[in-house]
Design a protein around this motif. Structure first.
Motif, PDB file in Angstrom:
ATOM      1  N   HIS A  99       0.828  -1.204   0.000  1.00  0.00           N
ATOM      2  CA  HIS A  99       0.000   0.000   0.000  1.00  0.00           C
ATOM      3  C   HIS A  99       0.867   1.262   0.000  1.00  0.00           C
ATOM      4  O   HIS A  99       1.906   1.324   0.650  1.00  0.00           O
ATOM      5  CB  HIS A  99      -0.924   0.020   1.221  1.00  0.00           C
ATOM      6  N   CYS A 141      -2.919   4.316  -3.233  1.00  0.00           N
ATOM      7  CA  CYS A 141      -4.047   3.434  -2.901  1.00  0.00           C
ATOM      8  C   CYS A 141      -5.223   4.209  -2.327  1.00  0.00           C
ATOM      9  O   CYS A 141      -6.383   3.830  -2.494  1.00  0.00           O
ATOM     10  CB  CYS A 141      -3.605   2.373  -1.896  1.00  0.00           C
ATOM     11  N   GLU A 178     -10.310   2.137   1.997  1.00  0.00           N
ATOM     12  CA  GLU A 178     -10.134   0.934   1.199  1.00  0.00           C
ATOM     13  C   GLU A 178      -9.195   1.208   0.033  1.00  0.00           C
ATOM     14  O   GLU A 178      -9.253   2.271  -0.591  1.00  0.00           O
ATOM     15  CB  GLU A 178     -11.480   0.436   0.667  1.00  0.00           C
ATOM     16  N   CYS A 179      -8.341   0.246  -0.263  1.00  0.00           N
ATOM     17  CA  CYS A 179      -7.409   0.356  -1.386  1.00  0.00           C
ATOM     18  C   CYS A 179      -8.201   0.413  -2.678  1.00  0.00           C
ATOM     19  O   CYS A 179      -9.076  -0.424  -2.927  1.00  0.00           O
ATOM     20  CB  CYS A 179      -6.459  -0.840  -1.387  1.00  0.00           C
ATOM     21  N   ARG A 180      -7.897   1.394  -3.518  1.00  0.00           N
ATOM     22  CA  ARG A 180      -8.669   1.558  -4.752  1.00  0.00           C
ATOM     23  C   ARG A 180      -8.387   0.449  -5.764  1.00  0.00           C
ATOM     24  O   ARG A 180      -9.115   0.289  -6.744  1.00  0.00           O
ATOM     25  CB  ARG A 180      -8.397   2.926  -5.383  1.00  0.00           C
ATOM     26  N   ASP A 204      -8.511  -2.636  -4.804  1.00  0.00           N
ATOM     27  CA  ASP A 204      -9.247  -3.759  -4.217  1.00  0.00           C
ATOM     28  C   ASP A 204      -8.304  -4.876  -3.781  1.00  0.00           C
ATOM     29  O   ASP A 204      -8.596  -6.064  -3.930  1.00  0.00           O
ATOM     30  CB  ASP A 204     -10.287  -4.304  -5.205  1.00  0.00           C
ATOM     31  N   ASP A 217      -6.476  -6.329  -0.507  1.00  0.00           N
ATOM     32  CA  ASP A 217      -6.515  -6.279   0.951  1.00  0.00           C
ATOM     33  C   ASP A 217      -6.294  -7.685   1.488  1.00  0.00           C
ATOM     34  O   ASP A 217      -6.758  -8.664   0.893  1.00  0.00           O
ATOM     35  CB  ASP A 217      -7.858  -5.733   1.434  1.00  0.00           C
ATOM     36  N   ASN A 236      -9.226 -10.088   1.648  1.00  0.00           N
ATOM     37  CA  ASN A 236      -9.869 -10.633   0.444  1.00  0.00           C
ATOM     38  C   ASN A 236      -9.378 -12.045   0.156  1.00  0.00           C
ATOM     39  O   ASN A 236      -8.596 -12.286  -0.764  1.00  0.00           O
ATOM     40  CB  ASN A 236      -9.589  -9.729  -0.770  1.00  0.00           C
ATOM     41  N   THR A 281     -16.523 -16.230  -8.511  1.00  0.00           N
ATOM     42  CA  THR A 281     -15.530 -15.795  -7.532  1.00  0.00           C
ATOM     43  C   THR A 281     -14.385 -16.793  -7.554  1.00  0.00           C
ATOM     44  O   THR A 281     -14.571 -17.978  -7.274  1.00  0.00           O
ATOM     45  CB  THR A 281     -16.132 -15.717  -6.115  1.00  0.00           C
ATOM     46  N   ALA A 340     -20.042  -7.821 -11.895  1.00  0.00           N
ATOM     47  CA  ALA A 340     -18.607  -7.542 -11.795  1.00  0.00           C
ATOM     48  C   ALA A 340     -17.926  -7.680 -13.143  1.00  0.00           C
ATOM     49  O   ALA A 340     -17.047  -6.888 -13.503  1.00  0.00           O
ATOM     50  CB  ALA A 340     -17.965  -8.492 -10.781  1.00  0.00           C
TER      51      ALA A 340
END
Length: 318
Positions: free
Chosen positions: A139, A143, A155-157, A159, A161, A164, A179, A212
């Motif tokens: 990060h 981010c 939140e990290c732009r 996505d 993390d 996750n 997914t 998505a």
């Protein structure tokens, strides 16, 4: 990029026999080259596979109860093609040439000079070092570029993390969304064969089904088709404009002359403040391509087309 297209994708030209590459049989591709803030050139590419279904077709088949075989095959293909975690080191350590330097600065494992019994372990260690250095996200201020501060969650732009994590791949029975299994939320998804061959950081996404997938498709398409005027073309256009502004016209009044002087100053200011990286300069001087495509496309002037549709059939949403 040409070597990547020919040797890894195995696409040798439109109208030629199709061959299976590392992603499957490629029927078409389109890639756009751009420079990031530090000047490094990189490519964004869309790849179409022979026999591939569009997002709506994938969604319809996933939502059908009698398509379990299709869903299993699709998830197995994705897990085989896309890696989402750092591979483990070999159980028995093996020395690697130049392992004390960044793995991207080396040529990788020499298949011809590495003994057969050591080859698998050597490649495994090399892949571990490559993925750890190139694909692990750290990060930074970038981010949180669009974070407005509390009470919004930070939140990290991108996505990425550590939370996750998904232990298995699955499909949503209600939306049809896929997914993919993810064992490390801070790893950019990658293809092991591409990473081993190209030896640089990468990202890979499958445009599947559900909201998505449509969001990804829109983002990528918008990104690689955005209008980017080449810098040397822009400078040439400004130079022409300056010369025209310098042309004397006895019919010009004071207001017109002042306007011309103001535009002249703006054009000179733009020219003097242009910054080009060494990579961009070399790319222009060597006449390298700024895009790669397997087909020829007709131009669609979207703004005019959208205005025409809106005029013919006004929409309350626009």
């Amino acid at each position: 990029m040409k070597a990547f297209i020919k040797c890894l994708l195995r696409f040798e030209g439109k109208g030629t026999d199709l061959h299976k590459g590392i992603l499957g049989t490629v029927s078409a591709y389109y890639g756009c080259v751009e420079a990031q803030g530090r000047g490094t050139l990189h490519c964004h590419m869309l790849i179409w596979l022979e026999g591939g279904l569009n997002p709506n077709e994938i969604k319809d088949r996933i939502l059908q109860n009698d398509e379990q075989t299709f869903k299993d095959h699709l998830l197995r293909y994705l897990e085989d093609t896309i890696s989402t975690c750092i591979p483990d080191l070999p159980e028995e350590d093996v020395p690697i040439r130049n392992q004390t330097v960044h793995p991207c600065s080396t040529r990788g494992v020499n298949f011809q000079k590495t003994e057969n019994e050591l080859l698998e372990r050597t490649r495994k260690k090399d892949m571990h070092l490559l993925a750890r250095k190139c694909q692990t996200h750290r990060h930074s201020k970038t981010c949180w570029k669009y974070w407005r501060g509390p009470p919004e969650p930070k939140e990290c732009r991108f996505d990425l993390d550590e939370k996750n994590v998904h232990p298995i791949s699955f499909t949503d029975p209600d939306t049809g969304e896929i997914t993919l299994k993810c064992l490390d939320g801070l790893v950019n998804h990658f293809n092991a064969s591409i990473l081993e061959a190209m030896r640089c950081n990468m990202d890979i996404k499958f445009i599947g089904s559900g909201p998505a997938a449509k969001a990804i498709l829109y983002y990528i398409t918008d990104y690689i088709t955005k209008s980017q005027l080449k810098t040397h073309v822009a400078l040439a256009a400004m130079e022409t404009a300056v010369h025209k502004l310098e042309t004397f016209d006895p019919n010009d009044d004071d207001c017109t002359l002042r306007a011309k002087k103001m535009l002249q100053k703006c054009a000179h200011s733009m020219i003097s403040h242009q910054e080009l990286s060494a990579q961009q300069v070399c790319s222009y001087l060597m006449d390298f391509e700024d895009h790669f495509t397997s087909h020829e496309y007709r131009r669609l002037y979207w703004t005019n087309f959208e205005s025409f549709i809106e005029k013919c059939s006004p929409s309350p949403e626009c």
